[in-house]
Design an enzyme around this catalytic site. Sequence first.
Site, PDB file in Angstrom:
ATOM      1  N   CYS A  59       0.834  -1.207   0.000  1.00  0.00           N
ATOM      2  CA  CYS A  59       0.000   0.000   0.000  1.00  0.00           C
ATOM      3  C   CYS A  59       0.874   1.264   0.000  1.00  0.00           C
ATOM      4  CB  CYS A  59      -0.978  -0.037   1.164  1.00  0.00           C
ATOM      5  SG  CYS A  59      -2.365   1.113   0.982  1.00  0.00           S
ATOM      6  N   HIS A  94      -3.752  -5.129   0.799  1.00  0.00           N
ATOM      7  CA  HIS A  94      -3.199  -5.635   2.061  1.00  0.00           C
ATOM      8  C   HIS A  94      -3.313  -7.154   2.111  1.00  0.00           C
ATOM      9  CE1 HIS A  94      -2.541  -1.805   4.240  1.00  0.00           C
ATOM     10  NE2 HIS A  94      -3.520  -1.373   3.474  1.00  0.00           N
ATOM     11  N   GLU A 119      -2.106  -9.102   4.289  1.00  0.00           N
ATOM     12  CA  GLU A 119      -2.052  -9.595   5.657  1.00  0.00           C
ATOM     13  C   GLU A 119      -3.416  -9.737   6.317  1.00  0.00           C
ATOM     14  OE1 GLU A 119      -1.446  -5.059   5.972  1.00  0.00           O
ATOM     15  OE2 GLU A 119      -1.070  -6.670   4.550  1.00  0.00           O
TER      16      GLU A 119
END
Length: 508
Positions: free
Chosen positions: A79, A166, A168
């Site tokens: 990002c 993202h 994660e």
Amino acid sequence: MQETILILDFGSQYTQLIARRVRELNVYCEIHPFNNPPEITEDVKGVILSGSPYSTLQEDAPQFDLSQIKGNLPLLGVCYGAQYMALIGGGKVAPSKIREYGRANLSDVGTHTLFEGVPVGSQVWMSHGDTITELPQGFNVIASTEDVHVAGYEVQGEQTYGIQFHPEVYHSTDGKQLLENFLYKIVGVNGDWTPAHFVDETVANLKAQLGDDKVVLGLSGGVDSSVAAMLLHKAIGANLYCVFVNNGLLRKNEFTDVLKQYEGMGLNVKGVDATDQFMDALAGIDEPEAKRKTIGRVFIEVFDQEAALIEDVKWLAQGTIYPDIIESVSVKGPSATIKSHHNVGGLPDFMKLKVVEPLKTLFKDEVRRVGASMDMSKELLGRHPFPGPGLAIRILGDITREKVEILQEVDYIFINGLKNAGLYDKVWQAGSILLPVNSVGVMGDERTYEKVVALRAVESTDGMTADWVHLPYEFLAKVSNQIINKVKGVNRVVYDISSKPPATIEWE
């Protein structure tokens, strides 16, 4: 040498999640603020740049000199990290025409190694207000969504990559696969960071660090201090001296129960009942931070008295874990204090002890797995976290013995109720809070004006974030009825349904 992935934190709310995902893949990693990075040593095998609440277009946007890393080590920008690398490389970033937040789907995935096993249509999680509108020379697009052309890129001749989403977060369905590709196929890690490996490495390091020195450890009965004690016991045996202080703010029967629990573990433990000292010091204090600091001060006084009885003791061991460290550091200098932490901040000068923290690189669930690998009891490892200041921060307002006794009884009913209903292990942390308000009630034919208690139960992985548990109505009704009937002074029970953030797990 421990293979390490360095995560540079630009302030994203998701940075801790990146670390957790990397560790779930059996790879050790560390988070460091972008403005206070560690030296790049030979054990650093790759670097990840986090997202950020800032825009790269802001005047005060975080900036970092990547010259030591970019082109020399495998590098993944997430990002903000992706946009920052594109911008400093000569590309362009502009406010998005369509701001993309939340779920999106990859419409184009090339054959690049980073996206191996990630299908077209894979759901990803976006959280940005800017878009890379032009890539620098030598940067190539390797993934897109319908609205974002540059959802992923690579840099020719380097192991440098940027992704706009993202990986994660849970909502990126193939995010773990992408991180696994980066770690194993691009960085080329061994993936040998397991609980058993941690135990062997830590015990060896403790032996080297401590030698024949004596160490004193304050046990609390909780998971962290108990696992720390077992690691130290493996390393230095009889040179570890454990002290369990009763501050008068423990759960009902906890002082005697915990001492019995440690008897079979081979630890040298001394129990010290300092209830009177703590209660006297807390008299009339109602401000939360003042209560914490008072308890911390008295604990150090009591602990110092006990440590002084141990001849030639040189070290103080603490059960500090990684979230304690993270929450005490900020990418913009000293963090705004949410609350002072009982394990972070050092020792007063009069305690001439060095500090050793065997668990300071672990998250809470990792501590439990390390304990399990040492065959510690499931009962102990499954215990809910309990705050260092004890029930003092669950009694809103000043502390009196009567209030402590009321809350101990309420808590006893609630926690045992969870165990008896088979709910205890489904809850990460539970507790009761005594509120500083009275409410009108009716018992028999008489009007009452008594205390209100709140019950709190949350689910979490490491305490960084938490959500309230949807306990069955029938269970809450039964526990509420038992509390009101059995605990004199309480006539109303409420249930806390707030999450962290914006609330914290504890009320103070």
